[in-house]
Design a protein around this motif. Structure first.
Motif, PDB file in Angstrom:
ATOM      1  N   MET A  69     -16.803  73.202  39.387  1.00  0.00           N
ATOM      2  CA  MET A  69     -17.683  72.034  39.232  1.00  0.00           C
ATOM      3  C   MET A  69     -17.046  70.989  38.320  1.00  0.00           C
ATOM      4  O   MET A  69     -17.333  69.780  38.547  1.00  0.00           O
ATOM      5  CB  MET A  69     -18.969  72.620  38.295  1.00  0.00           C
ATOM      6  N   ALA A  70     -16.122  71.314  37.608  1.00  0.00           N
ATOM      7  CA  ALA A  70     -15.397  70.012  36.755  1.00  0.00           C
ATOM      8  C   ALA A  70     -14.578  69.321  37.654  1.00  0.00           C
ATOM      9  O   ALA A  70     -14.260  68.413  37.728  1.00  0.00           O
ATOM     10  CB  ALA A  70     -14.165  71.109  35.681  1.00  0.00           C
ATOM     11  N   GLY A  71     -13.853  70.250  38.822  1.00  0.00           N
ATOM     12  CA  GLY A  71     -13.130  69.391  39.849  1.00  0.00           C
ATOM     13  C   GLY A  71     -14.122  68.462  40.625  1.00  0.00           C
ATOM     14  O   GLY A  71     -13.786  67.445  41.166  1.00  0.00           O
ATOM     15  N   LEU A  72     -15.295  69.003  40.862  1.00  0.00           N
ATOM     16  CA  LEU A  72     -16.284  68.189  41.625  1.00  0.00           C
ATOM     17  C   LEU A  72     -16.618  66.831  40.862  1.00  0.00           C
ATOM     18  O   LEU A  72     -16.612  65.879  41.452  1.00  0.00           O
ATOM     19  CB  LEU A  72     -17.484  68.868  41.885  1.00  0.00           C
ATOM     20  N   ALA A  73     -16.748  67.128  39.497  1.00  0.00           N
ATOM     21  CA  ALA A  73     -17.068  65.939  38.633  1.00  0.00           C
ATOM     22  C   ALA A  73     -15.901  64.850  38.599  1.00  0.00           C
ATOM     23  O   ALA A  73     -16.122  63.737  38.549  1.00  0.00           O
ATOM     24  CB  ALA A  73     -17.347  66.541  37.387  1.00  0.00           C
ATOM     25  N   LYS A  74     -14.726  65.464  38.379  1.00  0.00           N
ATOM     26  CA  LYS A  74     -13.466  64.831  38.432  1.00  0.00           C
ATOM     27  C   LYS A  74     -13.594  63.793  39.972  1.00  0.00           C
ATOM     28  O   LYS A  74     -13.072  62.675  39.746  1.00  0.00           O
ATOM     29  CB  LYS A  74     -12.421  65.394  38.350  1.00  0.00           C
ATOM     30  N   GLU A  75     -13.556  64.541  41.085  1.00  0.00           N
ATOM     31  CA  GLU A  75     -13.709  63.908  42.222  1.00  0.00           C
ATOM     32  C   GLU A  75     -14.560  62.711  42.408  1.00  0.00           C
ATOM     33  O   GLU A  75     -14.394  61.618  42.660  1.00  0.00           O
ATOM     34  CB  GLU A  75     -13.914  64.733  43.427  1.00  0.00           C
ATOM     35  N   LYS A  76     -15.848  63.013  42.048  1.00  0.00           N
ATOM     36  CA  LYS A  76     -16.780  61.993  42.113  1.00  0.00           C
ATOM     37  C   LYS A  76     -16.597  60.638  40.976  1.00  0.00           C
ATOM     38  O   LYS A  76     -16.799  59.694  41.451  1.00  0.00           O
ATOM     39  CB  LYS A  76     -18.341  62.620  41.514  1.00  0.00           C
ATOM     40  N   PHE A  77     -15.930  61.040  39.932  1.00  0.00           N
ATOM     41  CA  PHE A  77     -15.572  59.964  39.007  1.00  0.00           C
ATOM     42  C   PHE A  77     -14.390  59.390  39.631  1.00  0.00           C
ATOM     43  O   PHE A  77     -14.489  58.064  39.579  1.00  0.00           O
ATOM     44  CB  PHE A  77     -15.057  60.708  37.552  1.00  0.00           C
ATOM     45  N   GLY A  78     -13.690  59.948  40.352  1.00  0.00           N
ATOM     46  CA  GLY A  78     -12.617  59.319  41.275  1.00  0.00           C
ATOM     47  C   GLY A  78     -13.277  57.941  42.118  1.00  0.00           C
ATOM     48  O   GLY A  78     -12.528  57.123  42.174  1.00  0.00           O
ATOM     49  N   GLU A  79     -14.260  58.760  42.884  1.00  0.00           N
ATOM     50  CA  GLU A  79     -14.848  57.751  43.959  1.00  0.00           C
ATOM     51  C   GLU A  79     -15.457  56.609  43.157  1.00  0.00           C
ATOM     52  O   GLU A  79     -15.481  55.583  43.697  1.00  0.00           O
ATOM     53  CB  GLU A  79     -15.875  58.789  44.622  1.00  0.00           C
ATOM     54  N   ALA A  80     -16.315  56.839  42.002  1.00  0.00           N
ATOM     55  CA  ALA A  80     -17.027  55.993  41.438  1.00  0.00           C
ATOM     56  C   ALA A  80     -16.209  54.770  40.817  1.00  0.00           C
ATOM     57  O   ALA A  80     -16.609  53.508  40.860  1.00  0.00           O
ATOM     58  CB  ALA A  80     -17.850  56.440  40.041  1.00  0.00           C
ATOM     59  N   THR A  81     -15.008  55.079  40.358  1.00  0.00           N
ATOM     60  CA  THR A  81     -14.040  54.122  39.973  1.00  0.00           C
ATOM     61  C   THR A  81     -13.143  53.525  40.844  1.00  0.00           C
ATOM     62  O   THR A  81     -12.241  52.969  40.195  1.00  0.00           O
ATOM     63  CB  THR A  81     -13.466  54.812  38.552  1.00  0.00           C
ATOM     64  N   ASP A  82     -13.034  54.075  41.871  1.00  0.00           N
ATOM     65  CA  ASP A  82     -11.984  53.675  43.105  1.00  0.00           C
ATOM     66  C   ASP A  82     -10.699  53.958  42.834  1.00  0.00           C
ATOM     67  O   ASP A  82      -9.820  53.267  42.639  1.00  0.00           O
ATOM     68  CB  ASP A  82     -12.062  52.085  43.394  1.00  0.00           C
ATOM     69  N   ASN A  83     -10.586  55.421  41.863  1.00  0.00           N
ATOM     70  CA  ASN A  83      -9.223  55.970  41.684  1.00  0.00           C
ATOM     71  C   ASN A  83      -9.057  56.985  42.494  1.00  0.00           C
ATOM     72  O   ASN A  83      -9.267  58.046  42.146  1.00  0.00           O
ATOM     73  CB  ASN A  83      -9.369  56.252  40.041  1.00  0.00           C
ATOM     74  N   PRO A  84      -7.996  56.807  43.457  1.00  0.00           N
ATOM     75  CA  PRO A  84      -7.613  57.955  44.546  1.00  0.00           C
ATOM     76  C   PRO A  84      -6.929  59.097  43.613  1.00  0.00           C
ATOM     77  O   PRO A  84      -7.010  60.212  44.202  1.00  0.00           O
ATOM     78  CB  PRO A  84      -6.743  57.147  45.116  1.00  0.00           C
ATOM     79  N   ASP A  85      -6.156  58.818  42.506  1.00  0.00           N
ATOM     80  CA  ASP A  85      -5.302  59.762  41.964  1.00  0.00           C
ATOM     81  C   ASP A  85      -6.489  60.706  41.406  1.00  0.00           C
ATOM     82  O   ASP A  85      -6.275  62.057  41.354  1.00  0.00           O
ATOM     83  CB  ASP A  85      -4.323  59.152  40.926  1.00  0.00           C
ATOM     84  N   LYS A  86      -7.405  60.251  40.758  1.00  0.00           N
ATOM     85  CA  LYS A  86      -8.558  60.960  39.921  1.00  0.00           C
ATOM     86  C   LYS A  86      -9.494  62.182  41.136  1.00  0.00           C
ATOM     87  O   LYS A  86      -9.722  63.033  40.919  1.00  0.00           O
ATOM     88  CB  LYS A  86      -9.358  60.438  39.265  1.00  0.00           C
ATOM     89  N   LYS A  87      -9.387  61.406  42.123  1.00  0.00           N
ATOM     90  CA  LYS A  87     -10.388  61.984  43.295  1.00  0.00           C
ATOM     91  C   LYS A  87      -9.470  63.031  43.843  1.00  0.00           C
ATOM     92  O   LYS A  87      -9.982  64.271  43.805  1.00  0.00           O
ATOM     93  CB  LYS A  87     -10.782  61.033  44.324  1.00  0.00           C
TER      94      LYS A  87
END
Length: 57
Positions: free
Chosen positions: A14-32
């Motif tokens: 779930m932490a990974g999923l949250a981090k992926e969604k945060f990366g999508e929202a902020t347009d940060n491919p590294d975080k995604k």
């Protein structure tokens, strides 16, 4: 598999999923990608626990 291990793996997933969604929202491919990698690692740990349980029986 113990309930503790299962809960820890699910929390990591779930932490990974949250981090992926945060990366999508902020347009940060590294975080995604980091989030996706964390999800994969959690799933692999879960699978390893299931294999260990199968051999214990």
């Amino acid at each position: 598999m113990s309930a503790t291990d299962k809960a820890r793996n699910k929390a990591d997933e779930m932490a990974g999923l949250a981090k992926e969604k945060f990366g999508e929202a902020t347009d940060n491919p590294d975080k995604k990608n980091e989030g996706k990698a964390e999800q994969v690692m959690a799933n692999l740990k879960d699978a390893a626990e299931k294999v260990k349980d199968a051999f214990r029986k």
